[in-house]
Design a protein around this motif. Structure first.
Motif, PDB file in Angstrom:
ATOM      1  N   ARG A 149       0.850  -1.116   0.057  1.00 45.21           N
ATOM      2  CA  ARG A 149      -0.273   0.439  -0.028  1.00 45.21           C
ATOM      3  C   ARG A 149       1.100   0.986  -0.184  1.00 45.21           C
ATOM      4  N   THR A 177      -5.265  -4.332   1.318  1.00 43.96           N
ATOM      5  CA  THR A 177      -4.487  -3.586   0.922  1.00 43.96           C
ATOM      6  C   THR A 177      -5.210  -3.221  -0.930  1.00 43.96           C
ATOM      7  N   ALA A 178      -6.159  -4.803  -1.502  1.00 41.63           N
ATOM      8  CA  ALA A 178      -6.307  -4.204  -2.735  1.00 41.63           C
ATOM      9  C   ALA A 178      -8.277  -3.947  -2.420  1.00 41.63           C
ATOM     10  N   ARG A 216      -7.416  -1.150  -4.944  1.00 45.40           N
ATOM     11  CA  ARG A 216      -7.376  -1.442  -6.163  1.00 45.40           C
ATOM     12  C   ARG A 216      -8.594  -1.584  -7.276  1.00 45.40           C
ATOM     13  N   VAL A 239     -11.001  -6.347  -8.417  1.00 42.89           N
ATOM     14  CA  VAL A 239      -9.365  -7.002  -7.996  1.00 42.89           C
ATOM     15  C   VAL A 239      -9.661  -7.486  -6.184  1.00 42.89           C
ATOM     16  N   VAL A 240     -10.126  -6.401  -5.807  1.00 37.20           N
ATOM     17  CA  VAL A 240     -11.016  -7.180  -4.468  1.00 37.20           C
ATOM     18  C   VAL A 240     -11.186  -8.138  -4.089  1.00 37.20           C
ATOM     19  N   ARG A 273      -9.392 -11.051  -4.819  1.00 39.64           N
ATOM     20  CA  ARG A 273      -8.512 -11.706  -4.293  1.00 39.64           C
ATOM     21  C   ARG A 273      -9.524 -11.908  -2.799  1.00 39.64           C
ATOM     22  N   GLU A 332      -8.996   4.632  -5.390  1.00 39.56           N
ATOM     23  CA  GLU A 332      -8.136   3.699  -6.641  1.00 39.56           C
ATOM     24  C   GLU A 332      -7.065   4.544  -6.696  1.00 39.56           C
ATOM     25  N   GLU A 352      -1.720   1.984 -11.683  1.00 41.75           N
ATOM     26  CA  GLU A 352      -2.737   0.125 -11.453  1.00 41.75           C
ATOM     27  C   GLU A 352      -2.226  -0.319 -13.084  1.00 41.75           C
ATOM     28  N   ARG A 364      -0.232  -4.783 -12.421  1.00 36.71           N
ATOM     29  CA  ARG A 364      -1.393  -5.343 -13.021  1.00 36.71           C
ATOM     30  C   ARG A 364       0.186  -5.889 -13.643  1.00 36.71           C
ATOM     31  N   GLU A 420       2.023  -8.729 -11.503  1.00 39.61           N
ATOM     32  CA  GLU A 420       1.113  -9.267 -10.631  1.00 39.61           C
ATOM     33  C   GLU A 420       1.538 -10.129 -12.274  1.00 39.61           C
TER      34      GLU A 420
END
Length: 284
Positions: free
Chosen positions: A179, A223-224, A228, A232-233, A236, A267, A273, A277, A280
């Protein structure tokens, strides 16, 4: 150890009930050092006062988790702060080099070091990921750009850290770096991995690996929620559900923290963002 005259870096350590580890690591830190004790009951405060009078001790009286480091950063009188765990320390000369790098790169807010684990000095997997970051090297940064770091292997620009709010008590502990990293990037600061700056980490075996897994899954969700997009949430949450009992435990413990996360939710800028991604997809 080095003196505090003309120091550019303060070492900040947060600890709880790890007297033996501190007895080994504190002599290895260049001064100045600030130790924030998170309510230890094993005699840490008295031991440090007797044996390391040159360490500035803050007895917090309760466990603040990762945000205890914020106290040390605020107290530091140097432009840069190096974090260390009670079982980690910086290689000789590492912090002088880190300060030189930060001096030379004014947009750099976080320098991620090469972290060597255990007496066999294995490269930490997170350092390996940062070394091969797909984000490339920006012209005004000293190494691969990153959007995360290991706290025990990071040197931060004090001003940037404080303006970004430091570590937060929604996450509390474990995975608290993400974060902060994305918030710094959102404010235009750079974060980079520098392989020549070295930290050593000698962690004890995890006493409760299932508990740590639950904590990691909980904090990934929180954190999402903090930063995010909602898809994304949802991913997760699904990851936690699929993880079995540890994930279910993580979700249960996330629930009381959701109001705090929602209150602080915002956001990220699109560019940050998209970079997150990309990392990830590369496994970072």
């Amino acid at each position: 150890m080095t003196g505090t005259d003309n120091a550019r870096v303060t070492v900040v350590v947060a600890s709880k009930d790890r007297l033996r580890a501190l007895a080994r690591s504190l002599p290895k830190h260049p001064r100045p050092v600030i130790l924030v004790d998170n309510g230890s009951t094993d005699g840490t405060a008295g031991f440090v006062s007797r044996h390391f009078p040159d360490v500035r001790l803050v007895e917090q009286g309760t466990n603040l988790g990762a945000p205890a480091r914020n106290i040390g950063v605020r107290m530091a009188a140097t432009p840069y702060v190096a974090f260390a765990d009670d079982d980690s320390w910086w290689a000789p000369g590492a912090l002088e080099l880190a300060a030189d790098v930060l001096d030379a790169h004014p947009r750099l807010a976080v320098l991620g070091a090469r972290v060597l684990v255990g007496p066999e000095e294995r490269l930490d997997p997170v350092s390996e990921l940062m070394r091969h970051s797909p984000l490339g090297i920006e012209p005004d940064l000293p190494g691969p750009s990153v959007l995360g770091f290991l706290a025990c292997g990071a040197v931060v620009r004090r001003e940037a850290f404080l303006k970004a709010g430091g570590f937060d008590d929604v996450i509390f502990f474990f995975g608290e770096e993400e974060r902060l990293a994305v918030d710094l990037a959102a404010k235009g600061w750079g974060l980079a991995y520098v392989d020549d700056v070295v930290a050593h980490h000698h962690p004890s075996p995890a006493k409760d690996p299932r508990g740590r897994q639950a904590l990691a899954l909980r904090n990934a969700v929180l954190t999402a929620v903090l930063r995010r997009p909602w898809p994304v949430v949802a991913r997760r949450v699904l990851d936690a559900l699929r993880a079995g009992p540890a994930g279910w435990r993580g979700l249960r413990t996330a629930v009381p923290r959701l109001p705090g996360a929602l209150a602080e939710r915002r956001e990220l800028p699109r560019a940050v963002e998209l970079a997150r991604r990309r990392l990830e997809r590369a496994g970072g």
